[in-house]
Design an enzyme around this catalytic site. Structure first.
Site, PDB file in Angstrom:
ATOM      1  N   HIS A 285      -7.537  -0.626   5.739  1.00 50.11           N
ATOM      2  CA  HIS A 285      -6.454   0.457   6.346  1.00 50.11           C
ATOM      3  C   HIS A 285      -6.272   1.521   5.016  1.00 50.11           C
ATOM      4  CE1 HIS A 285      -2.513   1.336   8.170  1.00 50.11           C
ATOM      5  NE2 HIS A 285      -1.984   1.429   6.929  1.00 50.11           N
TER       6      HIS A 285
ATOM      7  N   HIS B  16       4.356  -4.209  10.810  1.00 48.34           N
ATOM      8  CA  HIS B  16       4.775  -3.439  12.014  1.00 48.34           C
ATOM      9  C   HIS B  16       5.089  -4.330  13.313  1.00 48.34           C
ATOM     10  CE1 HIS B  16       4.597   0.937  10.632  1.00 48.34           C
ATOM     11  NE2 HIS B  16       3.356   0.151   9.975  1.00 48.34           N
TER      12      HIS B  16
ATOM     13  N   HIS C  42       0.768  -1.083   0.272  1.00 50.75           N
ATOM     14  CA  HIS C  42      -0.070  -0.025  -0.005  1.00 50.75           C
ATOM     15  C   HIS C  42       1.123   1.237   0.001  1.00 50.75           C
ATOM     16  CE1 HIS C  42       0.800  -0.498   4.237  1.00 50.75           C
ATOM     17  NE2 HIS C  42       0.033   0.725   4.550  1.00 50.75           N
TER      18      HIS C  42
ATOM     19  N   ASP D 197      -0.408  -3.922   6.229  1.00 52.39           N
ATOM     20  CA  ASP D 197      -1.025  -3.196   7.489  1.00 52.39           C
ATOM     21  C   ASP D 197      -2.207  -3.809   7.624  1.00 52.39           C
ATOM     22  OD1 ASP D 197       1.515  -2.049   8.080  1.00 52.39           O
ATOM     23  OD2 ASP D 197       0.914   0.090   7.711  1.00 52.39           O
TER      24      ASP D 197
ATOM     25  N   ASP E  67       5.750   5.024   4.905  1.00 46.01           N
ATOM     26  CA  ASP E  67       6.442   4.146   5.606  1.00 46.01           C
ATOM     27  C   ASP E  67       6.574   2.761   5.081  1.00 46.01           C
ATOM     28  OD1 ASP E  67       3.876   3.795   6.682  1.00 46.01           O
ATOM     29  OD2 ASP E  67       4.596   2.741   8.343  1.00 46.01           O
ATOM     30  N   HIS E  68       5.973   2.592   3.857  1.00 48.15           N
ATOM     31  CA  HIS E  68       6.018   1.469   2.896  1.00 48.15           C
ATOM     32  C   HIS E  68       6.568   1.582   1.609  1.00 48.15           C
ATOM     33  CE1 HIS E  68       3.870  -1.402   5.943  1.00 48.15           C
ATOM     34  NE2 HIS E  68       3.396   0.043   6.506  1.00 48.15           N
TER      35      HIS E  68
ATOM     36  N   HIS F 195       1.333   3.977   1.879  1.00 49.33           N
ATOM     37  CA  HIS F 195       1.848   4.893   2.984  1.00 49.33           C
ATOM     38  C   HIS F 195       3.257   5.074   2.747  1.00 49.33           C
ATOM     39  CE1 HIS F 195      -1.905   4.140   5.413  1.00 49.33           C
ATOM     40  NE2 HIS F 195      -2.099   5.033   5.036  1.00 49.33           N
TER      41      HIS F 195
END
Ligand SMILES: [Zn+2]
Length: 257
Positions: free
Chosen positions: A115, A172, A57, A134, A61-62, A59
């Protein structure tokens, strides 16, 4: 076919990176790209050359490492079509129901909106592996940010149907706080109580609590257990539908400190 070599590691604050390597072809994928320097360090440690970035996805942090890693390695980036505009450097766009090849293995794409709207998870049925991003965490699930609670339940319900011995990795390391919350929702679940104690001991030593298995989540993850009589009793939702029970658990987790 020889097994894929998996190398999970923690980066940023609490993100999981995982490298997937096939010795026969030399292909190496990173599941998402939370941070290029950390991924470079782990590649160097293993002596592997990056060929693929497999995105779950959009985001930050990905995907933050996407362009730097692509620049250096020429890696192919495969990610969700619905979020393609927000995935830097994407080469191949995939949707739920699609399959693609990595190192001669079938990677099945499962759409798991909730998410994010276009979130996908990656299932390798022959290897019994799931990369859940996530969507599903150990003892938890992702926050429902872009989708609806009903969509998230439908997504998680798909993962409940995977074989129990499916090994899963996720985005995570939240297991310890998830365990604390879970014990308020299903305190009489002995398997959960044991797992929470194990998790606490692991985290006290800074050990990773992942990967897990779908079977263990089915037994201990309160987000996957709306049928539990104890959960329904604690929530006073004896006759509610599973989606509504899930939604209430998720709302309580959002408010949990
Ligand atoms: Zn995310």
């Amino acid at each position: 076919m020889p097994q894929l070599d998996l190398h999970p590691f923690i980066c940023r604050e609490d993100n999981y990176g995982v490298l997937v390597h096939d010795a026969a072809t030399g292909q190496t994928a990173t599941i998402d790209a939370p941070a290029a320097p950390a991924i470079e360090r782990e590649l160097a440690r293993k002596g592997w050359k990056l060929t693929h970035i497999l995105t779950t996805h959009h985001h930050t942090d990905h995907v933050e490492g996407n362009l730097a890693l692509k620049e250096k390695w020429g890696a192919t980036i495969i990610g969700p079509k619905a979020e393609a505009a927000r995935i830097p450097g994407i080469d191949q766009r995939v949707s739920g129901g699609d399959s693609y090849d990595f190192a001669g293995r079938e990677v099945k794409v499962i759409a798991t909106p909730g998410h994010t709207k276009g979130h996908i998870v990656l299932h390798l049925p022959e290897e019994k592996l799931l990369f859940a991003g996530d969507t599903l965490f150990a003892l938890g699930c992702g926050r429902v940010i872009e989708g609806t609670l009903a969509e998230m339940w439908t997504s998680l319900d798909k993962l409940r149907k995977l074989p129990r011995d499916t090994v899963f990795h996720c985005g995570h390391e939240y297991t310890e706080s998830n365990a604390r919350f879970a014990l308020t929702i299903e305190p009489g679940n002995e398997a959960l109580v044991k797992r929470a104690a194990r998790t606490k001991a692991q985290r006290a030593k800074s050990e990773m609590t992942l990967p897990g298995t779908i079977g263990e989540e089915l037994d201990t993850n309160v987000f996957l257990r709306p049928e539990s009589k104890e959960i329904r009793s604690i929530l006073s939702m004896a006759l509610a539908g599973n989606a509504d029970v899930f939604a209430e658990v998720r709302k309580r987790k959002d408010a949990f400190r």
